[in-house]
Design an enzyme around this catalytic site. Sequence first.
Site, short mmCIF file in Angstrom:
data_model
loop_
_atom_site.label_atom_id
_atom_site.label_comp_id
_atom_site.label_asym_id
_atom_site.label_seq_id
_atom_site.Cartn_x
_atom_site.Cartn_y
_atom_site.Cartn_z
N GLN A 329 0.84 -1.19 0.00
CA GLN A 329 0.00 0.00 0.00
C GLN A 329 0.87 1.24 0.00
OE1 GLN A 329 -3.09 -0.07 2.91
NE2 GLN A 329 -3.91 1.94 2.35
N GLY A 330 0.46 2.23 -0.78
CA GLY A 330 1.18 3.50 -0.84
C GLY A 330 0.22 4.65 -0.75
N GLY A 333 -2.71 4.39 -3.42
CA GLY A 333 -3.61 3.26 -3.51
C GLY A 333 -2.99 1.97 -3.00
N VAL A 335 -2.14 -2.19 -3.73
CA VAL A 335 -1.81 -3.11 -4.81
C VAL A 335 -2.19 -4.53 -4.41
CG1 VAL A 335 0.00 -3.99 -6.33
CG2 VAL A 335 0.10 -1.62 -5.52
N ASP A 447 9.78 9.94 -7.54
CA ASP A 447 9.75 9.11 -6.33
C ASP A 447 10.54 7.82 -6.54
OD1 ASP A 447 9.14 8.54 -3.69
OD2 ASP A 447 7.20 7.62 -4.14
#
Length: 627
Positions: A329-330, A333, A335, A447
């Site tokens: 998770q980031g 959203g 994954v 990033d």
Amino acid sequence: MKSLVIFPIIIFLIATPVNSQREFDAYICGDELYNYTTTNPTYKKNLHTLLSTITSNSEMNYGFYNHSVGQNLDKVYGTCINSAAARIILDCPSQNSALGWYENCMIRYSNINIFKGEMSKPRFNIISARKTVHPKNFNLTVSKLMIELAHKAALGDSRRKFSTGEVNVTSKLKVYALLQCIPDLEEFDCLNCLKLIVNYTLADCCYAREGVRAGGPTCNIRFENYPFYKSAVPFSSQTPPPPPPYTHKKGSRSKSYRVAMIIIIPIISSLLLVIFVSCYFKKRGEKPLQKVENEEAENDHRMLETLQLDFGIVKAATNNFSSSNKLGQGGFGTVYKGRLPSGDVIAVKRLSSTNSGQGEKEFKNEALLIAKLQHRNLVRFLGFCTLKEERLLIYEFLPNNSLDHFLFDPIKCTYLDWEKRYKIIGGIARGLLYLHEESRLLVVHRDLKAGNVLLDAEMNPKISDFGTARLFSADQSRAYTSKIAGTCGYMPPEYVIHGNFSIKSDVFSFGVLVLEIISGQKVSKFSGAQTGESLISFAWKNWSEGNALRLIDSTIQATDTNEVLRCINIALLCVQENATQRPIMSSVVLMLNSYSITIPIPSHPAFLVQDDIASVAPPQDHNILES
């Protein structure tokens, strides 16, 4: 220090009378990296003196003239011909630096010493309205010719560095090409400059065009579907240079006649050629161009239809987005791992509610852009789904998860010997090079970190997560934002403090990542942080003291120390405090792959640690703007 440089685009030089002051084909006021104006009267006086000297100086050293005026910071370096020297003051009346391009020459002056240095930016391009009907074959054939000619041009001596050649693309299409560097460039710098312009031309600005003129301050290229140069015989250091275009000797009637013919014939030929080309494109350029644009729109529409998957099928593939299928998770959203009815395993990013507010049209356009980024060191994009507010992105599934799962795990890190780490460094570099210089789209990732580098079954790295990425226009060099997006420790100071970002921001992140790969330590959890030392400062200190090998991860058993030292050197070049001194990724890839290249000594790095970032107040709110 001030400077000025001009060189011919073809092997003979046509001097235009000063009083014509013909408009430049392209010009830029203010270098891309040094864009400011001056009120310094001494500099202005020296500049005008220099330009006046150039317009009255008829002697050119094989078409290349350079000169300088002034002392210290008031000094002006330069090269030029009459018309360009007269015109540049009209177009750039107050700038400290300027570039102007004619078909047959270029002029450049600047407040920095521009001699003995490669610069492929800022760039210009003048393109044909006609597109080839076989773009892939055209690009492959022309690219092969251009790279071959680039190597030949780079072998030229201090008088000339150029090469010409031709190739049959199809039975009906022949391409003629000329590549050139300013003659005081070193072989490596000339080759690097030309390769950058070739990649920029064939993959970005001028994709599949049958005629292009493009270049920068120190090199340029041109190819057309008709012969445009005087001779197709390439010049190299092994070939004696042709005589100067003309010489002056009193009392020689025959030589005077010869001089007149040498000047008049090329001028008449050039005028006839311009008239022919103008008429040709006027008649044939508009409809084919409109047809090409329509074809591109149709291709994009078909591509979107292919990429759009059924939401219900993808939802079922992830077992209704169950927690057991969650991969990570980031900020943008979560994954999930999924398996399609065909048996193919996929990774599904379900965008958070913050991003789901994006309109369907905008989301599809973004998905289309991501789909066009295809490289073996980027995670492959498979498709997307939309349903009401739901937004899903589908990628290939990579079994070895992300690099940080290996690098910072005390057990798994032992699997990463130096050979694998070096392979990962090289793969990440090639992925960034594609984003910055080789793709049709110029993308700044913003990033790059170990968590956003995924590993396939053979431990090949693939850059992922383009949630913070920004698309730049072809003529854009940097941008700024009030909303800092990225990860602490990987962001350069100019981005954190001022909100300025560019491809050099990604280069900084790459440098930090290389130091992590070598040391096995995370930048945000560096073991020396308690004493106020960061990973970057630790690397710099030991490098400066000749103890750079202290940085190596103790779990690595056998290493090629020379290879490690080169990587540390490159990493420190990437994290230099001054963004303009950081290398571009094509230079990084060359330094990684060639032991014959002498790597520069890095200057002071940016000692920016997590505590510094947390204390920085964001700049005032404003939109992303072009530089």
